[in-house]
Write an enzyme that holds these catalytic residues in place. Structure first.
Site, PDB file in Angstrom:
ATOM      1  CE  LYS A 121       1.020   5.323   8.211  1.00 24.48           C
ATOM      2  NZ  LYS A 121       1.052   4.365   7.127  1.00 24.48           N
ATOM      3  CG  ASP A 138       5.681   3.601   0.887  1.00 23.77           C
ATOM      4  OD1 ASP A 138       5.982   4.226   1.921  1.00 23.77           O
ATOM      5  OD2 ASP A 138       4.509   3.458   0.478  1.00 23.77           O
ATOM      6  CE1 TYR A 151      -3.633   2.581   0.608  1.00 20.99           C
ATOM      7  CE2 TYR A 151      -2.364   3.287   2.514  1.00 20.99           C
ATOM      8  CZ  TYR A 151      -3.399   3.492   1.623  1.00 20.99           C
ATOM      9  OH  TYR A 151      -4.197   4.613   1.758  1.00 20.99           O
TER      10      TYR A 151
END
Ligand SMILES: *Cc1c(COP(=O)(O)O)cnc(C)c1O
Length: 426
Positions: free
Chosen positions: A266, A238, A143
């Site tokens: 994050k 990522d 994702y």
């Protein structure tokens, strides 16, 4: 009996699609209703009825020091007194850029954005601009945020909401995205052969953590690096989730691979909305205002967000957070494995440092197909059993659990006992 959370959820559903601002929060695939949070501190969250939970979600990753750590809250308060947003360069942006480049040597230049999605989206545009090519290789179950071109066989919420891909993504975009099974080097080589001089980039979660949690085989990342170099494509890591969590230098430090570009998010926002992307200077210099690839953001480099991120990262280093998280992770693992050993069903436990996952399936789990063998009904029952007793794991089989530096042995003892009960009731 209706609870206050139920009342608020009803009101929410009238005015917010699905009652939530991000789909997985709706608890749909575990047959439950979300609780509404009042406050959070350390490893605990309290809902609006005052019920306490030990939290293994940590805001989906950012809360690596636990919730509302004093150093971060103080830094944000101090920054706020000097202005909430400038849209003019401020020195904190330079400080965090220097820190990121120092900790992740593959990054020579970095630009701040407001979310992980923005970071990966910008990496893709930059890779296309730099190489003059359009096609992207990604991996099933990885994702990368809700970017059009990357919502193909995507993980996280997209996995459990009935569609592997999203409506509203033009077929023409999907046609530029090649999604391959994780850990399969032959198919990567084949894709490069069949799309000669067309692949702009390979984007990957080096440790996939949005379809549960599993790991790259020894040769997988090195082959990606080799193929990208050979064919003039960029390798994009990522590390929105793994960056600064699995090690000071992220997954790229652990696996000793130098990507061309890295997406972050994050943790680097300390709980505020932040993302970043960076890499080789030669590539980053293609961005506006130096180069032809446009990218911008009104709130990018926001002083509160920079202050929060800097405070969190420096505190992590000061306390040698990664060593502590490994120690806590090992403690958790021991108790979890004990509880699992008593269970009648097949469960596969995965952990790296402070990231963990229980698959309700037999191992080995090495890709999306094997992760999807999990018994979702069983997972949902386990989730509800834990939640009832105040243990909050992510409300989906296809998410990763997080431990923070604020978790304690007592938290784990309690969690282990409740896991054991919940598993016994399956
Ligand atoms: C969370 C996540 C994203 C998206 O970040 P947002 O801030 O939610 O847009 C991208 N990639 C990975 C690996 C993630 O875990």
């Amino acid at each position: 009996m209706t609870s206050r959370s139920t009342d608020v959820f009803h009101a929410a559903q009238k005015r917010i699609p699905g009652g939530v601002n991000s789909p997985v929060r709706a608890f749909r695939n575990v047959g439950a209703e979300p609780f509404f949070v009042d406050r959070a501190q350390g490893a605990k969250v309290w809902d609006i009825e005052g019920k306490e939970y030990i939290d293994y979600v940590g805001s989906w990753g950012p809360a690596i020091l636990g919730h509302a750590p004093k150093v971060v809250v103080d830094a944000v308060c101090e920054a706020a007194t000097r202005g909430l947003s400038f849209g003019i360069p401020n020195p904190l942006e330079v400080e965090i850029a220097e820190l990121i480049c120092d900790w992740m040597p593959s990054i020579e230049k970095v630009r701040m954005v407001n979310s992980g999605t923005e970071a990966t989206m910008s990496c893709i545009r930059l890779a296309r601009g730099f190489t003059g090519r359009d096609k992207i290789i990604k991996f099933d179950g990885c994702y990368h945020g809700h970017v059009d071109a990357l919502l193909v066989k995507s993980g996280s919420g997209a996995l459990t909401h009935g569609r592997p891909d999203s409506a509203g993504v033009p077929q023409a975009f999907v046609g530029l995205t090649i999604s391959l099974p994780f850990n399969n080097v032959d198919l990567v080589r084949k894709a490069f052969r069949e799309n000669k001089n067309e692949i702009a980039a390979v984007i990957i979660e080096p440790i996939p953590a949005n379809a549960g949690l599993y790991f790259p085989r020894d040769d997988f990342l090195p082959v990606l690096r080799e193929e990208c170099t050979k064919h003039g494509a960029l390798l994009i890591f990522d590390e929105v989730m793994t960056g600064f969590r699995v090690a000071r230098g992220g997954a790229q430090e652990i696996y000793r691979i130098t990507p061309d570009l890295t997406a972050l998010g994050k943790i680097i926002g300390g709980g505020l909305p932040v993302g970043a992307f960076g890499g080789r200077a030669e590539i980053m210099d293609q961005l506006s205002p130096d180069g032809p690839v446009y990218q911008a953001g009104t709130l990018s480099g926001n002083p509160l967000a920079m202050a929060a991120g800097l405070a969190q990262l420096r505190e992590l280093e000061r306390i040698d957070g990664w060593k502590l998280l490994e120690k806590l992770g090992a403690q958790f693992e021991e108790l979890a494995r004990d509880a699992i050993a008593q269970a009648k069903s097949d469960i596969t436990f995965h952990r790296i440092g402070s990231m963990l996952c229980l698959f309700f399936a037999r191992g080995p789990i090495v890709d999306l197909v094997s992760a999807q063998r999990s018994d979702l009904k069983m997972f949902a029952k386990f989730f509800r059993g834990c939640l009832k007793q105040g243990i909050y794991f992510a409300p989906s089989q296809f998410e990763t659990g997080f431990i923070s530096t604020a978790h304690t042995s007592e938290d784990f003892e309690r969690t282990g006992a409740i896991m054991r009960e919940a598993l016994a009731e399956l």
